[in-house]
Design an enzyme around this catalytic site. Sequence first.
Site, PDB file in Angstrom:
ATOM      1  N   GLN A  15      -6.689 -13.419  -3.403  1.00 58.67           N
ATOM      2  CA  GLN A  15      -6.100 -14.130  -2.463  1.00 58.67           C
ATOM      3  C   GLN A  15      -6.451 -15.745  -2.525  1.00 58.67           C
ATOM      4  O   GLN A  15      -7.812 -16.028  -2.504  1.00 58.67           O
ATOM      5  CB  GLN A  15      -6.339 -13.765  -0.944  1.00 58.67           C
ATOM      6  CG  GLN A  15      -5.908 -12.350  -0.598  1.00 58.67           C
ATOM      7  CD  GLN A  15      -6.759 -11.268  -1.158  1.00 58.67           C
ATOM      8  OE1 GLN A  15      -7.823 -11.627  -1.827  1.00 58.67           O
ATOM      9  NE2 GLN A  15      -6.910  -9.993  -0.613  1.00 58.67           N
ATOM     10  N   ASP A  60      -0.668 -14.623  -1.713  1.00 56.79           N
ATOM     11  CA  ASP A  60      -1.014 -15.092  -0.287  1.00 56.79           C
ATOM     12  C   ASP A  60      -0.831 -16.799  -0.267  1.00 56.79           C
ATOM     13  O   ASP A  60      -1.706 -17.354   0.289  1.00 56.79           O
ATOM     14  CB  ASP A  60      -2.580 -14.661   0.152  1.00 56.79           C
ATOM     15  CG  ASP A  60      -2.592 -13.226   0.512  1.00 56.79           C
ATOM     16  OD1 ASP A  60      -1.618 -12.612   0.348  1.00 56.79           O
ATOM     17  OD2 ASP A  60      -3.646 -13.031   0.890  1.00 56.79           O
ATOM     18  N   THR A  82      -9.861 -15.071   2.696  1.00 55.48           N
ATOM     19  CA  THR A  82      -8.534 -15.638   2.610  1.00 55.48           C
ATOM     20  C   THR A  82      -8.272 -16.653   3.711  1.00 55.48           C
ATOM     21  O   THR A  82      -7.602 -17.579   3.230  1.00 55.48           O
ATOM     22  CB  THR A  82      -7.556 -14.481   3.084  1.00 55.48           C
ATOM     23  OG1 THR A  82      -7.912 -13.027   2.042  1.00 55.48           O
ATOM     24  CG2 THR A  82      -5.952 -14.553   2.842  1.00 55.48           C
ATOM     25  N   ASP A 102       2.301 -10.609  -1.777  1.00 54.10           N
ATOM     26  CA  ASP A 102       2.234 -10.781  -0.226  1.00 54.10           C
ATOM     27  C   ASP A 102       2.470 -12.393  -0.013  1.00 54.10           C
ATOM     28  O   ASP A 102       1.596 -12.625   0.788  1.00 54.10           O
ATOM     29  CB  ASP A 102       0.887 -10.156   0.162  1.00 54.10           C
ATOM     30  CG  ASP A 102       0.808  -8.715  -0.164  1.00 54.10           C
ATOM     31  OD1 ASP A 102       1.744  -8.106  -0.103  1.00 54.10           O
ATOM     32  OD2 ASP A 102      -0.587  -8.376   0.123  1.00 54.10           O
ATOM     33  N   ARG A 140       5.687  -5.391   2.430  1.00 57.19           N
ATOM     34  CA  ARG A 140       5.009  -4.131   2.617  1.00 57.19           C
ATOM     35  C   ARG A 140       4.254  -4.324   3.938  1.00 57.19           C
ATOM     36  O   ARG A 140       3.742  -5.361   4.504  1.00 57.19           O
ATOM     37  CB  ARG A 140       4.108  -3.726   1.324  1.00 57.19           C
ATOM     38  CG  ARG A 140       3.134  -4.760   1.110  1.00 57.19           C
ATOM     39  CD  ARG A 140       2.130  -4.408  -0.028  1.00 57.19           C
ATOM     40  NE  ARG A 140       1.311  -5.246  -0.484  1.00 57.19           N
ATOM     41  CZ  ARG A 140      -0.091  -4.929  -1.031  1.00 57.19           C
ATOM     42  NH1 ARG A 140      -0.235  -3.689  -1.428  1.00 57.19           N
ATOM     43  NH2 ARG A 140      -0.809  -5.885  -1.216  1.00 57.19           N
ATOM     44  N   TRP A 173       1.279  -4.753   5.816  1.00 57.89           N
ATOM     45  CA  TRP A 173       0.010  -5.178   6.036  1.00 57.89           C
ATOM     46  C   TRP A 173      -0.930  -4.481   7.357  1.00 57.89           C
ATOM     47  O   TRP A 173      -1.916  -4.393   7.133  1.00 57.89           O
ATOM     48  CB  TRP A 173      -0.315  -6.667   6.283  1.00 57.89           C
ATOM     49  CG  TRP A 173      -1.683  -7.219   6.262  1.00 57.89           C
ATOM     50  CD1 TRP A 173      -2.747  -6.725   5.598  1.00 57.89           C
ATOM     51  CD2 TRP A 173      -1.999  -8.260   6.705  1.00 57.89           C
ATOM     52  NE1 TRP A 173      -3.666  -7.385   5.765  1.00 57.89           N
ATOM     53  CE2 TRP A 173      -3.595  -8.683   6.381  1.00 57.89           C
ATOM     54  CE3 TRP A 173      -1.351  -9.478   7.134  1.00 57.89           C
ATOM     55  CZ2 TRP A 173      -4.424  -9.636   6.775  1.00 57.89           C
ATOM     56  CZ3 TRP A 173      -2.196 -10.335   7.663  1.00 57.89           C
ATOM     57  CH2 TRP A 173      -3.440 -10.825   7.190  1.00 57.89           C
TER      58      TRP A 173
END
EC number: 3.1.1.11
Length: 321
Positions: free
Chosen positions: A114, A137, A84, A158, A226, A228
Amino acid sequence: TAVTDIVPDVVVAKDGSGNFTTVGAAVAAAKDSSTARFVIYIKEGAYFEYVDVDKKKTNLMFIGDGIGKTWIKGNRSVVDGWTTFRSSTVAVVGTGFIARGISFENYAGPSKHQAVALRSGADFSAFYQCSFVGYQDTLYVHSLRQFYSECDVYGTIDFIFGNAAAVLQKCNLYARKPNENQKNIFTAQGRDDPNQNTGISILNCKVAAAADLIPVLSSFKTYLGRPWKEYSRTVFLLSQMESLIDPAGWLEWSGDFALTTLYYREYKNTGPGSNTTARVTWPGYAVTTNETEVIQFTVGNFIQGSQWLTSYNIPVYLNLT
């Protein structure tokens, strides 16, 4: 300051009319450890390259011709073997970085997991009228103090994440159409120690559906964030939320992980997605109308904006409004 008033040190142009034809070459030409601002004007066009502003390249400024005109694009992803962290199209570590009028994209797509468009681990970094386009991401607010003003951020899972102290002010956050069986989650903040002064502050922003999500809104659930990491910290303040937000508002990461230790707050948001009557009842989550509780997440208090941002010639307000 109008863009036209800023005199660039070097010009990047695809057609050869500038000093360089790639952004990377212009970055390499900047003096290391410079205390003076070094301005790189990147003319309209799509630059397919991976750009690394490392820690030696301090006080760089990228100026483009505007969102949707000057593009820096890449398609690295986790599915294709990158981490990532390494998947970012543009990565910035050098302190004092500014970007203005540029679109950063990772076009790997929603099946590639990601795939970061921009990663910033640059202290005192600021982005004005930029866009960040990806799926999972998109925008990696990795570390240190950063500011985003009048930017557009597009993604699915995310898509604003990391463990910086980041304030997004007057930005548009757009959830896109994900793959089947995927959900949209605007944030995944990564604070892993309660003593860290990090978090994501969404202040006076618009939280909305991108054009491709609107016709299929009922097929996908969308959440504000959320956790992580265990002490995940995110606040939505004075923002306008469209109807795409699930009534629960927030999503678990894995079972009851972090639900007592996270810090999530909503403060005086508006719009159909801001209705908090059916929100999660986690110990770490609360709706607040207490200004003294959220004042710590302003530009002035959270990222000490008066010490650096006021000299950047970009619109900023240090308080809640």
